[in-house]
Design a protein around this motif. Sequence first.
Motif, PDB file in Angstrom:
ATOM      1  N   GLN A 132       0.829  -1.204   0.000  1.00 58.84           N
ATOM      2  CA  GLN A 132       0.000   0.000   0.000  1.00 58.84           C
ATOM      3  C   GLN A 132       0.864   1.255   0.000  1.00 58.84           C
ATOM      4  OE1 GLN A 132      -2.886   0.272   3.123  1.00 58.84           O
ATOM      5  NE2 GLN A 132      -3.883   2.014   2.204  1.00 58.84           N
ATOM      6  N   VAL A 133       0.817   1.963  -1.121  1.00 58.57           N
ATOM      7  CA  VAL A 133       1.504   3.242  -1.268  1.00 58.57           C
ATOM      8  C   VAL A 133       0.435   4.293  -1.494  1.00 58.57           C
ATOM      9  CG1 VAL A 133       3.123   4.568  -2.675  1.00 58.57           C
ATOM     10  CG2 VAL A 133       3.584   2.165  -2.207  1.00 58.57           C
ATOM     11  N   ASN A 134       0.483   5.368  -0.749  1.00 58.13           N
ATOM     12  CA  ASN A 134      -0.537   6.418  -0.845  1.00 58.13           C
ATOM     13  C   ASN A 134      -0.264   7.336  -2.029  1.00 58.13           C
ATOM     14  OD1 ASN A 134      -1.842   5.554   1.553  1.00 58.13           O
ATOM     15  ND2 ASN A 134      -0.185   6.483   2.715  1.00 58.13           N
ATOM     16  N   VAL A 135      -1.318   7.705  -2.741  1.00 55.66           N
ATOM     17  CA  VAL A 135      -1.222   8.616  -3.879  1.00 55.66           C
ATOM     18  C   VAL A 135      -1.474  10.035  -3.374  1.00 55.66           C
ATOM     19  CG1 VAL A 135      -2.187   9.231  -6.130  1.00 55.66           C
ATOM     20  CG2 VAL A 135      -2.025   6.830  -5.450  1.00 55.66           C
ATOM     21  N   GLY A 136      -0.658  10.989  -3.819  1.00 54.31           N
ATOM     22  CA  GLY A 136      -0.809  12.378  -3.395  1.00 54.31           C
ATOM     23  C   GLY A 136      -2.062  13.027  -3.972  1.00 54.31           C
ATOM     24  N   GLU A 137      -2.449  14.125  -3.360  1.00 55.20           N
ATOM     25  CA  GLU A 137      -3.635  14.878  -3.791  1.00 55.20           C
ATOM     26  C   GLU A 137      -3.478  15.398  -5.217  1.00 55.20           C
ATOM     27  OE1 GLU A 137      -6.498  16.061  -2.086  1.00 55.20           O
ATOM     28  OE2 GLU A 137      -6.091  14.843  -0.322  1.00 55.20           O
ATOM     29  N   ALA A 138      -4.528  15.317  -5.987  1.00 60.97           N
ATOM     30  CA  ALA A 138      -4.545  15.923  -7.328  1.00 60.97           C
ATOM     31  C   ALA A 138      -4.641  17.440  -7.166  1.00 60.97           C
ATOM     32  CB  ALA A 138      -5.740  15.406  -8.106  1.00 60.97           C
ATOM     33  N   ARG A 139      -4.609  18.167  -8.273  1.00 59.71           N
ATOM     34  CA  ARG A 139      -4.746  19.625  -8.203  1.00 59.71           C
ATOM     35  C   ARG A 139      -6.030  19.969  -7.460  1.00 59.71           C
ATOM     36  NH1 ARG A 139      -5.723  21.072 -13.404  1.00 59.71           N
ATOM     37  NH2 ARG A 139      -3.529  20.931 -13.883  1.00 59.71           N
TER      38      ARG A 139
END
Length: 92
Positions: free
Chosen positions: A75-82
Amino acid sequence: MQDNFGQWHAGAGARYVGERAGADDNSYWMSSYTVADAFLRWDLPTAGYKTRLQLNVDNLFNKQYYPSSTGSELQVNVGEARTARLTASVTF
């Protein structure tokens, strides 16, 4: 710039995170990333009160990045989109 139309402010910045271990045992590494942010603010006296409108944009270029993991490769977290946020305030 100050005149009858109020005062405008603009700014920008960047957040950099270097390469780092993605798991407690250092079995894999997460890539470094840089994300840009910006804002535009308008300060305008309205009926004798200080009025402020501000637009913030985070991750200005909509870059895909991975800020963290849970300590394993599963599990790797994806950063916030714009994201854009418009706020208004009045001080009295």
